[in-house]
Design an enzyme around this catalytic site. Structure first.
Site, PDB file in Angstrom:
ATOM      1  N   GLY A 183       0.824  -1.192   0.000  1.00  0.00           N
ATOM      2  CA  GLY A 183       0.000   0.000   0.000  1.00  0.00           C
ATOM      3  C   GLY A 183       0.867   1.254   0.000  1.00  0.00           C
ATOM      4  CB  CYS A 184       0.379   4.601  -1.488  1.00  0.00           C
ATOM      5  SG  CYS A 184      -1.333   4.916  -1.014  1.00  0.00           S
ATOM      6  CG  ASN A 185      -1.548   5.776   3.324  1.00  0.00           C
ATOM      7  OD1 ASN A 185      -1.229   6.937   3.169  1.00  0.00           O
ATOM      8  ND2 ASN A 185      -2.766   5.331   3.045  1.00  0.00           N
ATOM      9  CB  VAL A 186       2.051   0.099   3.695  1.00  0.00           C
ATOM     10  CG1 VAL A 186       2.981  -0.933   4.311  1.00  0.00           C
ATOM     11  CG2 VAL A 186       0.621  -0.167   4.110  1.00  0.00           C
TER      12      VAL A 186
END
Length: 377
Positions: free
Chosen positions: A170-173
């Site tokens: 994921g991008c936030n991850v």
């Protein structure tokens, strides 16, 4: 987790590619990064409601593919390609991938959705509310994998080499993991008490029309969402930090309070992550140890840049690039470390590391045709 067999790697100088979800933001970004890449030729673009239309009508900036007709996103259409990128919403890619594995087991499948990221089936059920589709090789090459017996670490590259099924983070991850994993790996912070606030560009919410993403709603304002431990990226972040610390990801102690905030920019994530120093860390030596941890983790990484002292990450500097920009500070008074990480959510946070991981899996040059430089202004 499957591995590619020899014939696929030995017989092909150029790999045929299909992109499912080609009319969305993530799929479009995969296509942009593949345009002109000498390792790949895109032969099929797939969609759902756009089937039969020219891709140029949906993605007018992608002139290299403008005359391609959007096909249906079915396993039958995707089968037979050397590489398939699934840029679909979570819950959809798992079903198509399962069918595609039966029809075309030799195909390298790269899932940009969440379906195959988590190791723990119960965490998947808790946050996504359905049966776990299974775990694939994780597509974050720089992820640190600690070995407590040797006090050393490897990176996820060792797992990606030859992989046939890849789950893109994921991008936030990506932003949070790259920001704090050196400190977790070195045992310098209390990774049970992480706090993160992220400013997110609206493209992270996808291309579908949603009232709260209209210009009249988003311009001039900022709003939090998924507050209070409900964001679906939480178990993935904690899984990564458990691996970085050498803990069993099914029983790791990493804990993060995570609050994303929607801000009026089309691309980008600015993650601000704070944690107290670990018990027993001498404040007089902490600065030097933190600096050494970041240098050890990233001095040889092509797509992670720790900025010079006094320079702080700015999302505008990473737009269009596969770079993550990092900076940190130690608050000696409260004995707290704060790290800021800036990425382009569609490149470094999604499509860029998908292509990067594909390069590694196929034995190609990892950095080939991936942008290091941003776009300004």
């Amino acid at each position: 987790m499957n591995n590619l067999s020899g014939p696929c790697m030995l017989m092909h100088m150029v790999y045929t590619v299909a992109v499912s979800g080609a009319t969305g933001y993530a799929g479009g970004e995969v296509l942009r990064l593949l345009a002109g890449n000498p390792n790949f030729t895109v032969t099929t673009v797939c969609g759902h409601s756009t089937v039969g239309r020219l891709l140029g009508e949906e993605q007018p900036h992608l002139r290299a593919y403008s005359d391609m007709t959007v096909a249906d996103s079915s396993a039958g259409t995707l089968a037979g390609h050397d590489v398939v990128f699934l840029a679909l919403p979570h819950g959809q890619s798992g079903a198509i991938a399962a069918e595609l594995e039966e029809l075309s087991p030799e195909t390298l499948i790269i899932d940009l959705a969440a379906d195959h990221r988590l190791i723990d089936p119960e965490a998947w059920k808790s946050y996504y509310g359905s049966e776990h589709p299974g775990t694939w090789t994780y597509g974050l090459p720089e992820l640190m994998l600690a070995d407590l017996e040797t006090a050393q670490h490897t990176t996820q590259r060792t797992q990606l080499a030859g992989a046939a099924r890849i789950a893109v983070p994921g991008c936030n991850v990506t932003a949070v993991t790259l920001g704090v994993q050196p400190l977790v790996n070195a045992g310098l912070i209390d990774h049970t008490r992480l706090t993160a606030v992220l400013a997110n560009g609206v493209s992270g919410a996808g291309k579908a029309l949603k009232p709260h993403l209209l210009a009249s709603e988003i311009l001039g304002g900022a709003s939090p969402y998924a507050v209070g431990g409900t964001h679906r990226h939480i178990p993935e972040i904690e899984q990564n930090l458990a691996l970085a610390s050498g803990e069993d990801p099914l029983a790791g102690t990493a804990r993060i309070t995570f609050t994303p905030t929607l801000v009026p920019m089309s691309r980008g994530i600015l993650a601000t992550v704070s944690a107290p120093l670990a018990p027993g860390i001498d404040i007089a030596q902490a600065q030097e140890k933190i600096s050494a941890a970041f240098a050890s983790a990233y001095d040889s990484e092509p797509f992670v840049t720790v900025l010079p002292p006094g320079q702080w990450p700015n999302t505008s500097a990473t737009v269009g690039s596969n770079q993550a920009h990092l900076q940190w500070a130690l608050d000696a008074r409260t004995q707290t470390v704060t790290v800021c990480a800036a990425i382009d959510n569609l490149v470094r946070g999604t499509a860029g590391q998908a292509v990067q991981s594909a390069h590694i899996a196929l034995g190609l040059e990892e950095t080939s045709h991936l942008p290091h430089e941003g776009v300004a202004p």
